[in-house]
Design an enzyme around this catalytic site. Structure first.
Site, PDB file in Angstrom:
ATOM      1  N   LYS A  28       0.830  -1.212   0.000  1.00 17.23           N
ATOM      2  CA  LYS A  28       0.000   0.000   0.000  1.00 17.23           C
ATOM      3  C   LYS A  28       0.866   1.264   0.000  1.00 17.23           C
ATOM      4  O   LYS A  28       0.618   2.199  -0.767  1.00 17.23           O
ATOM      5  CB  LYS A  28      -0.923  -0.019   1.225  1.00 17.23           C
ATOM      6  CG  LYS A  28      -2.037   1.005   1.134  1.00 17.23           C
ATOM      7  CD  LYS A  28      -3.239   0.682   2.002  1.00 17.23           C
ATOM      8  CE  LYS A  28      -2.991   0.872   3.466  1.00 17.23           C
ATOM      9  NZ  LYS A  28      -4.225   1.173   4.212  1.00 17.23           N
ATOM     10  N   SER A  29       1.902   1.282   0.836  1.00 16.81           N
ATOM     11  CA  SER A  29       2.766   2.461   0.925  1.00 16.81           C
ATOM     12  C   SER A  29       3.407   2.762  -0.428  1.00 16.81           C
ATOM     13  O   SER A  29       3.475   3.916  -0.864  1.00 16.81           O
ATOM     14  CB  SER A  29       3.887   2.224   1.947  1.00 16.81           C
ATOM     15  OG  SER A  29       3.351   1.948   3.220  1.00 16.81           O
ATOM     16  N   GLY A 101      -5.500   7.730   5.603  1.00 18.55           N
ATOM     17  CA  GLY A 101      -4.627   8.691   6.269  1.00 18.55           C
ATOM     18  C   GLY A 101      -3.362   8.953   5.464  1.00 18.55           C
ATOM     19  O   GLY A 101      -2.858  10.079   5.420  1.00 18.55           O
ATOM     20  N   SER A 174       7.274   9.036  12.352  1.00 16.26           N
ATOM     21  CA  SER A 174       6.159   8.947  11.408  1.00 16.26           C
ATOM     22  C   SER A 174       6.658   9.071   9.980  1.00 16.26           C
ATOM     23  O   SER A 174       7.124  10.127   9.562  1.00 16.26           O
ATOM     24  CB  SER A 174       5.116  10.043  11.678  1.00 16.26           C
ATOM     25  OG  SER A 174       4.187  10.093  10.595  1.00 16.26           O
ATOM     26  N   GLN A 176       4.788   9.091   7.491  1.00 11.91           N
ATOM     27  CA  GLN A 176       3.859   9.944   6.738  1.00 11.91           C
ATOM     28  C   GLN A 176       4.239  11.414   6.873  1.00 11.91           C
ATOM     29  O   GLN A 176       4.206  12.157   5.887  1.00 11.91           O
ATOM     30  CB  GLN A 176       2.418   9.714   7.218  1.00 11.91           C
ATOM     31  CG  GLN A 176       1.904   8.330   6.841  1.00 11.91           C
ATOM     32  CD  GLN A 176       0.480   8.095   7.297  1.00 11.91           C
ATOM     33  OE1 GLN A 176      -0.138   8.948   7.944  1.00 11.91           O
ATOM     34  NE2 GLN A 176      -0.056   6.944   6.973  1.00 11.91           N
ATOM     35  N   ASP A 326       1.736  -1.464  12.047  1.00 15.65           N
ATOM     36  CA  ASP A 326       0.449  -1.942  11.536  1.00 15.65           C
ATOM     37  C   ASP A 326       0.211  -3.415  11.830  1.00 15.65           C
ATOM     38  O   ASP A 326      -0.902  -3.910  11.654  1.00 15.65           O
ATOM     39  CB  ASP A 326       0.367  -1.717  10.018  1.00 15.65           C
ATOM     40  CG  ASP A 326       0.103  -0.263   9.680  1.00 15.65           C
ATOM     41  OD1 ASP A 326      -0.484   0.447  10.521  1.00 15.65           O
ATOM     42  OD2 ASP A 326       0.486   0.167   8.585  1.00 15.65           O
ATOM     43  N   LYS A 353      -4.767   5.022  15.399  1.00 17.75           N
ATOM     44  CA  LYS A 353      -4.907   4.446  14.059  1.00 17.75           C
ATOM     45  C   LYS A 353      -6.386   4.486  13.678  1.00 17.75           C
ATOM     46  O   LYS A 353      -7.174   5.220  14.264  1.00 17.75           O
ATOM     47  CB  LYS A 353      -4.332   3.019  14.051  1.00 17.75           C
ATOM     48  CG  LYS A 353      -2.801   2.989  14.104  1.00 17.75           C
ATOM     49  CD  LYS A 353      -2.225   3.547  12.816  1.00 17.75           C
ATOM     50  CE  LYS A 353      -0.741   3.315  12.690  1.00 17.75           C
ATOM     51  NZ  LYS A 353      -0.242   3.706  11.365  1.00 17.75           N
ATOM     52  N   ARG A 357      -6.318   0.709  18.427  1.00 14.94           N
ATOM     53  CA  ARG A 357      -6.080  -0.721  18.177  1.00 14.94           C
ATOM     54  C   ARG A 357      -5.711  -1.500  19.433  1.00 14.94           C
ATOM     55  O   ARG A 357      -5.860  -2.716  19.466  1.00 14.94           O
ATOM     56  CB  ARG A 357      -5.016  -0.899  17.091  1.00 14.94           C
ATOM     57  CG  ARG A 357      -5.569  -0.562  15.716  1.00 14.94           C
ATOM     58  CD  ARG A 357      -4.583  -0.722  14.591  1.00 14.94           C
ATOM     59  NE  ARG A 357      -5.273  -0.575  13.304  1.00 14.94           N
ATOM     60  CZ  ARG A 357      -4.673  -0.286  12.162  1.00 14.94           C
ATOM     61  NH1 ARG A 357      -3.367  -0.099  12.133  1.00 14.94           N
ATOM     62  NH2 ARG A 357      -5.369  -0.190  11.053  1.00 14.94           N
ATOM     63  N   ARG A 402      -7.724  -3.875   9.781  1.00 13.23           N
ATOM     64  CA  ARG A 402      -6.729  -4.774  10.377  1.00 13.23           C
ATOM     65  C   ARG A 402      -7.299  -5.544  11.571  1.00 13.23           C
ATOM     66  O   ARG A 402      -6.895  -6.665  11.837  1.00 13.23           O
ATOM     67  CB  ARG A 402      -5.469  -4.004  10.767  1.00 13.23           C
ATOM     68  CG  ARG A 402      -4.789  -3.413   9.544  1.00 13.23           C
ATOM     69  CD  ARG A 402      -3.339  -3.087   9.745  1.00 13.23           C
ATOM     70  NE  ARG A 402      -2.872  -2.177   8.711  1.00 13.23           N
ATOM     71  CZ  ARG A 402      -2.506  -2.540   7.491  1.00 13.23           C
ATOM     72  NH1 ARG A 402      -2.545  -3.805   7.140  1.00 13.23           N
ATOM     73  NH2 ARG A 402      -2.101  -1.646   6.614  1.00 13.23           N
TER      74      ARG A 402
END
EC number: 2.5.1.19
Length: 446
Positions: A28-29, A101, A174, A176, A326, A353, A357, A402
């Site tokens: 995905k990244s 996100g 992070s 991101q 994750d 998240k 979680r 997830r």
């Protein structure tokens, strides 16, 4: 995309051993970044193996809205004609990020150094997630952000050109935030630097360098210094996206805990910033071997063979947290079947998240008869020593893909069926998950 369909409850029963070979969806990244950078290159890029989940499709739609031409061929290859760095156009309407996100934070960085204004909206889950950590450095570069209370979506970002290059030390680990600043730096004159005291996944750096950006990475006393020279010219690329290690994680745990299992998960990306779960599972005694190790597009890849093995409890090293953030939900599932008490700390990030979680997994495992103790930054799980767990509960997945997949794995070695309250969110990251489960277990439960 931003309104939820009716819930799709799903009841999962034990089905016996997992056997066979599967591949998992593209990472995905890497999928997000390959679309964004292709859209900023001049000319046509080809992307094979793109993850076609809702999150990545939100990125594709946003890049189209800002001028890139993005098409999918019948054979699943995506072709992107980019607009060039600095060439993004004003989008005609709000950019709908759905539940993503990653899309939101990275695209905020891209827009920040272009003279355009974009409004970001998302679904209920994304609209509850904090964006302040990205807003702060982008504002230092000159972008003007008007966010909803608490630094949340919907928000409007007015980019500026030329933006101001900054040197920014990440206050939290992070990838991101780091990526957002580097992407803003692409169209900023001069050198933009990010200092990373704790390493995080480096897909952006690898891919920016692959597209031809002038980027350097240096280890210093303060941490890793990543520097990018702005006003870059990106060259189009042919990209093969490796399988997502976060998606492979569910099968690594399932085959480890269900007796008699022996599977191969093909073409898994093994970027060292993403393999914390494999490290942790091997510490617990998991039997995971790498076959046909190779490098694809600057990223290490291998086929993973996983055979059932008795797991032992461990104290999960806190320094693994960034490389498996994750994967904690499914690590907690592995711990539920290990011998002894597994302690996992240092994962504060899990509280913000798609769902909290830690709380969500503690409730879900507890409902299935697993002894758990929740900590502010993690969990202690007392395992079954390889026996089936009681199961028999209905789990609140909190619209978190997830959680839904992790508890599906737990149900595969439970005495009574487990019902996931809503399996629909799985489509955000792994649309073929349940089909792969059928393939490995010979179809539906007996």
């Amino acid at each position: 995309m931003s309104h939820h369909a009716p819930a799709q409850p799903l009841t999962v029963s034990a089905r016996g051993a997992l056997r066979g070979r599967i591949t998992v969806p593209g990472d995905k990244s890497i999928s997000h970044r390959s679309l964004m950078l292709s859209a900023l290159a001049v000319g046509e890029s080809r992307i094979e193996g793109l993850l076609e989940g809702e999150d990545v499709l939100a990125t594709a739609a946003a890049m189209r809205a800002m001028g890139a031409t993005i098409e999918r061929d019948a054979d699943g290859v995506w072709r992107v004609h980019g607009v060039g760095v600095g060439g993004l156009l004003q989008p005609a309407q709000a950019l709908d990020m759905g539940n993503s996100g990653t899309s939101t934070r990275l695209l905020m960085g891209l827009v920040a150094s272009h003279p355009i204004t974009a409004t970001f909206v998302g679904d209920a889950s994304l609209s509850g997630r904090p964006m302040g950590r990205v807003i702060e450095p982008l504002a230092r570069m000159g972008a003007d952000v008007t966010a909803s209370p608490g630094g949340k979506l919907p928000l409007m970002l007015r980019g500026i050109s030329p933006a101001v290059p900054i040197t920014y030390t990440l206050p939290v680990a992070s990838a991101q935030v780091k990526s957002a600043i580097l992407l803003a730096g692409l169209n900023t004159p001069g050198i933009t630097r990010v200092i990373e005291p704790v390493p995080t996944r480096d897909h952006s750096e690898r891919m920016l360098a692959g597209f031809g950006a002038a980027l350097s990475v240096e280890d210093t006393a303060e941490g890793k210094v990543i520097a990018i020279r702005g006003e870059a010219e990106l060259r189009p690329q042919a990209i093969v996206v490796p399988g997502d290690p976060s998606s492979a994680a569910f099968w690594l745990v399932a085959a480890s805990v269900v007796p008699g299992s022996d599977i191969v998960v093909g073409n898994v990306g093994l970027n060292p910033t993403r393999t914390g779960l494999i490290t942790a599972l091997r510490m617990m005694g998991a039997d995971i071997t790498e076959e046909d190790a190779r490098i694809v597009g600057g990223e290490p890849v291998a086929d993973l063979r996983v055979r059932h093995a008795p797991l032992r409890a461990i104290e999960v090293p806190a320094d693994l947290a960034p490389s498996m953030i994750d994967e904690y939900p499914v690590l907690f599932v592995a711990a539920a079947f290990a011998e002894g008490r597994t302690v996992a700390r240092g994962a504060h990030e899990l509280r913000v998240k798609e769902s909290d979680r830690i709380a969500t997994m503690a409730a879900a495992l507890g409902a299935c008869g697993v002894a758990v103790e929740e900590h502010e930054d993690g969990m202690t799980v007392t395992g079954s020593g390889g026996e089936a767990i009681p199961g028999g509960a209905t789990i609140a997945s909190k619209l978190d893909h997830r959680i839904a997949m992790s508890m599906t794995v737990a149900a595969l070695h439970a005495r009574r069926p487990v019902t996931i309250d809503d399996a629909a969110p799985v489509a955000t990251s792994y649309p073929t998950f349940f089909a792969s489960l059928d393939a490995l277990t010979g179809g539906a439960p007996a």
